[in-house]
Design a protein around this motif. Structure first.
Motif, PDB file in Angstrom:
ATOM      1  N   VAL A  69      13.270 -17.715  24.647  1.00 58.80           N
ATOM      2  CA  VAL A  69      11.902 -17.212  24.774  1.00 58.80           C
ATOM      3  C   VAL A  69      11.475 -16.514  23.481  1.00 58.80           C
ATOM      4  O   VAL A  69      10.345 -16.699  23.003  1.00 58.80           O
ATOM      5  N   ALA A  70      12.368 -15.737  22.895  1.00 58.74           N
ATOM      6  CA  ALA A  70      12.063 -15.047  21.641  1.00 58.74           C
ATOM      7  C   ALA A  70      11.809 -16.045  20.514  1.00 58.74           C
ATOM      8  O   ALA A  70      10.928 -15.836  19.670  1.00 58.74           O
ATOM      9  N   GLU A  71      12.577 -17.135  20.494  1.00 63.52           N
ATOM     10  CA  GLU A  71      12.386 -18.155  19.462  1.00 63.52           C
ATOM     11  C   GLU A  71      11.031 -18.829  19.621  1.00 63.52           C
ATOM     12  O   GLU A  71      10.350 -19.117  18.626  1.00 63.52           O
ATOM     13  N   ALA A  72      10.614 -19.096  20.854  1.00 64.51           N
ATOM     14  CA  ALA A  72       9.307 -19.696  21.101  1.00 64.51           C
ATOM     15  C   ALA A  72       8.191 -18.786  20.596  1.00 64.51           C
ATOM     16  O   ALA A  72       7.197 -19.249  20.026  1.00 64.51           O
ATOM     17  N   GLN A  73       8.360 -17.500  20.781  1.00 69.65           N
ATOM     18  CA  GLN A  73       7.368 -16.546  20.297  1.00 69.65           C
ATOM     19  C   GLN A  73       7.326 -16.525  18.770  1.00 69.65           C
ATOM     20  O   GLN A  73       6.249 -16.401  18.179  1.00 69.65           O
ATOM     21  N   ARG A  74       8.493 -16.651  18.140  1.00 66.77           N
ATOM     22  CA  ARG A  74       8.522 -16.715  16.673  1.00 66.77           C
ATOM     23  C   ARG A  74       7.774 -17.939  16.169  1.00 66.77           C
ATOM     24  O   ARG A  74       7.212 -17.921  15.074  1.00 66.77           O
ATOM     25  N   GLU A  75       7.836 -19.023  16.947  1.00 66.46           N
ATOM     26  CA  GLU A  75       7.163 -20.260  16.570  1.00 66.46           C
ATOM     27  C   GLU A  75       5.667 -20.228  16.892  1.00 66.46           C
ATOM     28  O   GLU A  75       4.971 -21.216  16.699  1.00 66.46           O
ATOM     29  N   ASN A  76       5.205 -19.092  17.393  1.00 67.70           N
ATOM     30  CA  ASN A  76       3.799 -18.955  17.809  1.00 67.70           C
ATOM     31  C   ASN A  76       3.413 -19.975  18.872  1.00 67.70           C
ATOM     32  O   ASN A  76       2.281 -20.457  18.921  1.00 67.70           O
TER      33      ASN A  76
END
Length: 203
Positions: free
Chosen positions: A19-26
């Motif tokens: 989930v954190a990685e998805a947020q980093r990817e905007n």
């Protein structure tokens, strides 16, 4: 490294990283996409997972979702691999813990084709070692007139070219990434096959 005592702990750790990685990817995951990471027919899961699963089947394409999560898993893994040893060990331990049961998340993790940290480097080193041995043998055979073992010049040339191509392939996979190079290799082989068919008249 703090061990995982339950499948819930392991899954929540992995989901939080994805989930954190998805947020980093905007490109943050929707609530349904996030909750589907908890889907399982055995072991702990969310209390409303059946409703979430029904909403997912109605609103999302399963193949697209799985590809999306697999890519996020790959990016998450690359980031973790560059971080601390403790976080990397927890990531691997969480995956091993979930593999004991049937979880939807582990299906997408397998799709990502993760390799242990340093595995590609070891493959590259092995290929380089083979090529060096071949070149050293060829050099010594010429310098000290040692006869080559039943291999002609053409065969040695072919082996040397194959070794160089293999090393180049591993090196590019290590630098540019497995999927990118594998896709490029598949396209190149497809084009070469088409050229061969046209030249041979079998197309």
């Amino acid at each position: 490294m703090k061990p995982f005592h339950t499948g819930r702990e392991a899954k929540e750790f992995l989901v939080s990283k994805i989930v954190a990685e998805a947020q980093r990817e905007n490109a943050p995951l929707s609530e349904v996409e996030r909750k589907m990471l908890y889907f399982t027919e055995s072991g702990w899961t969310l209390p409303d997972i059946m409703k979430v699963s029904a909403d997912f089947d109605r609103e999302y394409d399963q193949d697209e979702y799985e590809q999306k999560i697999a890519k996020l898993v790959t990016k998450t893994y690359r980031r973790i691999s560059k971080g601390s040893r403790d976080e990397y060990d927890r990531w691997r331990a969480a995956i091993r813990f979930l593999e004991r049961e049937d979880h939807y998340l582990t299906v997408m993790i397998r799709m990502a084709g993760l390799r242990p940290r340093g595995d590609q480097l070891r493959l590259f080193a092995a290929g380089l070692g083979i090529a060096i041995c071949m070149l050293m043998w060829a050099f010594l055979s010429v310098k000290y007139k040692i006869p080559m073992p039943s291999l002609g010049d053409l065969e040695m040339l072919v082996l040397a070219v194959i070794a160089c191509l293999f090393i180049g392939y591993l090196f590019l996979r290590f630098i540019l990434g497995r999927k990118r190079i594998d896709d490029l290799t598949a396209k190149t082989l497809g084009k070469l096959s088409g050229i061969y068919k046209r030249v041979s008249g079998t197309a």
